[in-house]
Write a protein that holds these residues in place. Structure first.
Motif, short mmCIF file in Angstrom:
data_model
loop_
_atom_site.label_atom_id
_atom_site.label_comp_id
_atom_site.label_asym_id
_atom_site.label_seq_id
_atom_site.Cartn_x
_atom_site.Cartn_y
_atom_site.Cartn_z
N GLU A 119 -4.10 -65.55 1.19
CA GLU A 119 -4.23 -64.52 2.22
C GLU A 119 -2.87 -64.18 2.82
O GLU A 119 -2.57 -63.01 3.09
CB GLU A 119 -5.18 -65.00 3.32
CG GLU A 119 -6.59 -65.30 2.86
CD GLU A 119 -7.25 -64.14 2.13
OE1 GLU A 119 -6.86 -62.97 2.36
OE2 GLU A 119 -8.14 -64.40 1.32
N VAL A 120 -2.04 -65.19 3.03
CA VAL A 120 -0.68 -64.93 3.51
C VAL A 120 0.09 -64.14 2.46
O VAL A 120 0.94 -63.30 2.80
CB VAL A 120 0.04 -66.25 3.85
CG1 VAL A 120 1.52 -66.01 4.17
CG2 VAL A 120 -0.65 -66.92 5.04
N GLY A 121 -0.21 -64.36 1.18
CA GLY A 121 0.39 -63.56 0.12
C GLY A 121 0.11 -62.08 0.30
O GLY A 121 0.97 -61.22 0.05
N HIS A 122 -1.10 -61.74 0.75
CA HIS A 122 -1.41 -60.34 1.04
C HIS A 122 -0.55 -59.81 2.19
O HIS A 122 -0.13 -58.65 2.19
CB HIS A 122 -2.88 -60.18 1.39
CG HIS A 122 -3.80 -60.26 0.20
ND1 HIS A 122 -3.57 -59.56 -0.96
CD2 HIS A 122 -4.95 -60.97 0.01
CE1 HIS A 122 -4.55 -59.83 -1.82
NE2 HIS A 122 -5.38 -60.68 -1.27
N HIS A 123 -0.27 -60.67 3.16
CA HIS A 123 0.60 -60.27 4.26
C HIS A 123 2.01 -60.00 3.74
O HIS A 123 2.67 -59.03 4.16
CB HIS A 123 0.63 -61.35 5.34
CG HIS A 123 1.53 -61.02 6.48
ND1 HIS A 123 1.28 -60.01 7.38
CD2 HIS A 123 2.74 -61.57 6.85
CE1 HIS A 123 2.26 -59.96 8.27
NE2 HIS A 123 3.16 -60.88 7.97
N VAL A 124 2.48 -60.84 2.85
CA VAL A 124 3.80 -60.63 2.23
C VAL A 124 3.81 -59.29 1.51
O VAL A 124 4.77 -58.50 1.62
CB VAL A 124 4.14 -61.79 1.27
CG1 VAL A 124 5.39 -61.45 0.45
CG2 VAL A 124 4.34 -63.08 2.04
N GLN A 125 2.74 -58.99 0.76
CA GLN A 125 2.64 -57.70 0.09
C GLN A 125 2.69 -56.55 1.09
O GLN A 125 3.31 -55.51 0.83
CB GLN A 125 1.35 -57.63 -0.71
CG GLN A 125 1.29 -58.56 -1.92
CD GLN A 125 -0.10 -58.58 -2.55
OE1 GLN A 125 -1.11 -58.69 -1.85
NE2 GLN A 125 -0.15 -58.47 -3.87
N ASN A 126 2.02 -56.73 2.21
CA ASN A 126 2.02 -55.70 3.25
C ASN A 126 3.43 -55.50 3.80
O ASN A 126 3.88 -54.37 3.99
CB ASN A 126 1.06 -56.12 4.38
CG ASN A 126 0.75 -54.99 5.35
OD1 ASN A 126 0.72 -53.83 4.97
ND2 ASN A 126 0.53 -55.34 6.60
N GLN A 127 4.14 -56.61 4.04
CA GLN A 127 5.51 -56.53 4.56
C GLN A 127 6.46 -55.86 3.58
O GLN A 127 7.39 -55.17 3.98
CB GLN A 127 6.01 -57.94 4.87
CG GLN A 127 5.28 -58.65 6.00
CD GLN A 127 5.77 -58.22 7.36
OE1 GLN A 127 6.88 -58.56 7.75
NE2 GLN A 127 4.97 -57.45 8.06
#
Length: 292
Positions: free
Chosen positions: A171-179
């Motif tokens: 899920e944090v990986g999705h945040h990285v993608q968002n960033q």
């Protein structure tokens, strides 16, 4: 995993036992499914005997809410083993992604982990726990019902503490993608694509998040020796357990590859391993290869 005595993140918002108190930032947006996430919503609904129509609703603008208080934001209570584990895993992701973004000449804006029970209101809409852990780009928050996640892990055969850490890291990986702007570019492409093409793009998003979770595990272990014997196998098993083919076969008895949105069990395990073995962002470019 060796997390005892480790730092706990302050980016935790504990909403358990408080109903669906709104904390959105007044922006609608898509929900990004995760390790056990929302794009396999129908399959999970079938597995749990839940009406998929009531799991996720909304998505329109949300009212502005005040910032969480010191009581709502911070380490879970001392006797809350699950909450403190999630907080330590989140801290480990912060300790990995902050220096990576620094090396790129960028600032990593740390996500908030929202712990909730039953149902939750996000900037992406209202979600029932049955949706599984998910990331909302509209408010840059990861949402997890720890009790449901543990039940879901048992249901799909993805047990173990590192399996749970993999889910959070995904899920944090999705945040990285968002960033990094990946989610925004993919959403723009999906608006011009057929359903089959949009599904294929989403698979690449999810597999990249798997790879980023593997990258995190590699970097965290190199820095702080957090992995124990059997942890890597737990992670690979968890990635495979939530493959679209396995979930569809469990729920329906047959597989529809063109409907995949997360990737097959083999693909998910392979990309998690790619990040784990390399520890490099370049190894997680799931949009370059023709075949995944």
């Amino acid at each position: 995993m060796r997390l005892e005595g480790g730092r706990e993140s302050q980016n935790v918002e504990d909403r358990r036992g408080r109903g669906m108190g709104g904390r959105g930032r007044g922006r609608g947006g898509m929900v990004v499914g995760g390790g056990l996430g929302t794009v396999v919503l129908l399959v999970l609904a079938l597995l749990f005997g839940v009406d998929p129509g009531v799991i996720m609703s909304g998505g329109g603008p949300m009212p502005q809410a005040p910032a969480p208080s010191a009581v709502e934001r911070g380490a879970p209570p001392a006797d809350d083993a699950g909450g403190r584990f999630a907080s330590r895993v989140l801290a480990e992701t912060e300790d990995v992604w902050n220096p990576i973004f620094q090396s790129l000449g960028r600032r990593y804006q740390e996500p908030v982990l929202v712990l909730y029970s039953g149902a939750v209101q996000s900037a992406c809409g209202v979600a029932q726990a049955q949706v599984g852990p998910f990331y909302c780009p509209g408010d840059s928050k990861v949402y997890i019902d720890l009790d449901f996640m543990a039940d879901l892990q048992r249901k799909v055969g993805a047990s173990g503490d590192f399996a749970a850490a993999y889910i959070i890291a995904h899920e944090v990986g999705h945040h990285v993608q968002n960033q990094l702007g990946v989610l925004q570019r993919v959403e723009a492409l999906k608006r011009q694509a057929s359903q089959a093409e949009a599904n294929s793009l989403q698979v690449r998003v999810e597999l990249q998040a798997d790879c980023l979770a593997g990258l995190w595990a590699r970097r965290a272990h190199e820095a702080r020796q957090i992995l124990e014997r059997g942890d890597i196998e737990e992670g690979l098993n968890a990635a495979a357990a939530v493959g679209d083919d396995r979930l569809q076969r469990q729920a329906r008895g047959y597989v529809v590859p063109e409907s995949f949105t997360h990737g097959s069990s083999a693909q998910r395990a392979r990309w998690f391993r790619a990040g784990l073995e390399s520890g490099r962002l370049e190894s997680c470019d799931t949009f370059a290869p023709e075949r995944l």
